[in-house]
Motif scaffolding. Structure first.
Motif, PDB file in Angstrom:
ATOM      1  N   ILE A 122       2.187   0.191   5.135  1.00  0.00           N
ATOM      2  CA  ILE A 122       2.065   1.304   4.179  1.00  0.00           C
ATOM      3  C   ILE A 122       3.453   1.846   3.913  1.00  0.00           C
ATOM      4  CG2 ILE A 122       1.051   3.561   3.729  1.00  0.00           C
ATOM      5  CD1 ILE A 122      -1.163   2.855   5.693  1.00  0.00           C
ATOM      6  N   VAL A 123       3.793   2.020   2.649  1.00  0.00           N
ATOM      7  CA  VAL A 123       5.117   2.514   2.274  1.00  0.00           C
ATOM      8  C   VAL A 123       5.006   3.903   1.674  1.00  0.00           C
ATOM      9  CG1 VAL A 123       6.012   0.179   1.911  1.00  0.00           C
ATOM     10  CG2 VAL A 123       5.003   1.412  -0.002  1.00  0.00           C
ATOM     11  N   ASP A 124       6.074   4.688   1.825  1.00  0.00           N
ATOM     12  CA  ASP A 124       6.082   6.050   1.281  1.00  0.00           C
ATOM     13  C   ASP A 124       6.287   6.035  -0.235  1.00  0.00           C
ATOM     14  OD1 ASP A 124       5.697   7.210   3.778  1.00  0.00           O
ATOM     15  OD2 ASP A 124       7.855   7.136   4.223  1.00  0.00           O
TER      16      ASP A 124
ATOM     17  N   VAL B 143       0.859  -1.190   0.000  1.00  0.00           N
ATOM     18  CA  VAL B 143       0.000   0.000   0.000  1.00  0.00           C
ATOM     19  C   VAL B 143       0.895   1.240   0.000  1.00  0.00           C
ATOM     20  CG1 VAL B 143      -1.793   1.273   1.211  1.00  0.00           C
ATOM     21  CG2 VAL B 143      -1.806  -1.232   1.251  1.00  0.00           C
ATOM     22  N   LYS B 144       0.819   2.028  -1.069  1.00  0.00           N
ATOM     23  CA  LYS B 144       1.629   3.233  -1.197  1.00  0.00           C
ATOM     24  C   LYS B 144       0.801   4.463  -0.838  1.00  0.00           C
ATOM     25  CE  LYS B 144       4.192   3.507  -4.861  1.00  0.00           C
ATOM     26  NZ  LYS B 144       4.590   3.526  -6.303  1.00  0.00           N
ATOM     27  N   ARG B 145       1.448   5.403  -0.160  1.00  0.00           N
ATOM     28  CA  ARG B 145       0.719   6.595   0.263  1.00  0.00           C
ATOM     29  C   ARG B 145       0.184   7.392  -0.934  1.00  0.00           C
ATOM     30  NH1 ARG B 145       1.121   6.687   5.575  1.00  0.00           N
ATOM     31  NH2 ARG B 145       2.966   5.754   6.538  1.00  0.00           N
TER      32      ARG B 145
ATOM     33  N   ASN C 123      -9.604  -1.560  -1.497  1.00  0.00           N
ATOM     34  CA  ASN C 123      -9.161  -1.555  -2.886  1.00  0.00           C
ATOM     35  C   ASN C 123      -7.643  -1.471  -3.017  1.00  0.00           C
ATOM     36  OD1 ASN C 123     -11.399  -1.274  -5.223  1.00  0.00           O
ATOM     37  ND2 ASN C 123     -12.215  -0.516  -3.277  1.00  0.00           N
ATOM     38  N   LEU C 124      -6.962  -1.101  -1.954  1.00  0.00           N
ATOM     39  CA  LEU C 124      -5.500  -1.027  -2.004  1.00  0.00           C
ATOM     40  C   LEU C 124      -4.820  -2.211  -1.329  1.00  0.00           C
ATOM     41  CD1 LEU C 124      -5.106   2.770  -1.197  1.00  0.00           C
ATOM     42  CD2 LEU C 124      -4.651   1.679  -3.392  1.00  0.00           C
ATOM     43  N   SER C 125      -5.448  -2.763  -0.303  1.00  0.00           N
ATOM     44  CA  SER C 125      -4.807  -3.841   0.463  1.00  0.00           C
ATOM     45  C   SER C 125      -5.577  -5.152   0.448  1.00  0.00           C
ATOM     46  CB  SER C 125      -4.642  -3.393   1.922  1.00  0.00           C
ATOM     47  OG  SER C 125      -5.911  -3.322   2.563  1.00  0.00           O
ATOM     48  N   GLY C 126      -6.841  -5.109   0.003  1.00  0.00           N
ATOM     49  CA  GLY C 126      -7.677  -6.306   0.057  1.00  0.00           C
ATOM     50  C   GLY C 126      -8.234  -6.561   1.444  1.00  0.00           C
TER      51      GLY C 126
END
Length: 244
Positions: free
Chosen positions: A242-244, A76-78, A121-124
């Motif tokens: 969550i990654v930058d 998951v990207k910011r 929708n980003l991580s399931g």
């Protein structure tokens, strides 16, 4: 006494009085002219900056995109959080409505339903389902996150109006960065954010703890009508990678 009255009524005094009156009228005309120039310049600046659009535009529009995208990585990207969330600008709000689906939802969403949709929708993962606690979805999302200070906010953090107490109704939104140097949250807002055909509310981006209305996304695209501000006071970070 009569001599003094004659002196004040002579022609020289009358001419002096007329000159003073004419000069006074001229000063008033010039002052009015300069005031008018200042007003015209102020109106021009307000129009150039879109203030009239913020105040008077009532139709529902958005210049950005609502085209759904699949994340490029499993992380998951910011940037993707902000991008995904802004796909639903002006999407209708309805209290108690949740539709956690892949892709653009067909039905309205409430505040917690919107947050769940973005992260699903980003991580399931459904954020409100990442805890065994009971209560409203906003409370479960609170429990599925950890506290951060306002100065520590990162894109994707979640704002809350208040600390959850039993079944008391709360409001939440997602922090997506700054616009013009001010922090903004995207959220599914109720009746205070209604628009034509969206009488129960809609998803908007708001300045937080401000008197200003906002009508832009974080990419500079305009939406209308402009949105009232929010009053998020408590901030939490989802317990997700969550990654930058």
């Amino acid at each position: 006494m009569e001599d003094r009255l004659k002196f004040h009524d002579n022609n020289r005094v009358k001419r002096a009085r007329e000159i003073r009156k004419r000069n006074k009228r001229k000063r008033r005309l010039w002052m009015g002219f300069f005031v008018m120039l200042i007003i015209i310049f102020g109106i021009y600046q307000m129009d150039r900056r879109g203030y009239f659009e913020v105040i008077f535009e009532k139709s529902v529009t958005y210049e950005g995109t609502n085209t759904y995208f699949e994340p490029e990585t499993s992380a998951v990207k910011r940037d993707d959080i902000a991008k995904m969330a802004q796909l639903l600008i002006n999407h209708p709000y309805k209290f108690g409505s949740s539709e956690v689906v892949k892709g653009i939802p067909a039905n309205p969403l409430d505040a917690a339903g919107f947050v769940d949709w973005v992260y699903f929708n980003l991580s399931g993962k459904i954020l409100s389902a990442q805890t065994t606690s009971s209560g409203p979805a906003t409370t479960r999302i609170w429990d599925a996150s950890t506290p951060v200070m306002e100065s520590e906010l990162k894109v994707g953090d979640i704002g809350f109006y208040e600390v959850p107490e039993n079944s008391r109704i709360n409001h939440i939104g997602i922090y997506i960065g700054e616009i013009n140097g001010s922090k903004v949250f995207i959220h599914a807002g109720g009746i205070n954010y209604k628009a034509e055909g969206l009488d129960e509310g809609r998803i908007v981006i708001s300045y937080n703890n401000s008197v200003k209305k906002n009508n832009k996304d974080t990419y500079g695209n305009k939406f209308t009508p402009a949105a009232e501000s929010t009053q998020f006071l408590y901030y939490r970070r989802p317990k997700l990678d969550i990654v930058d």
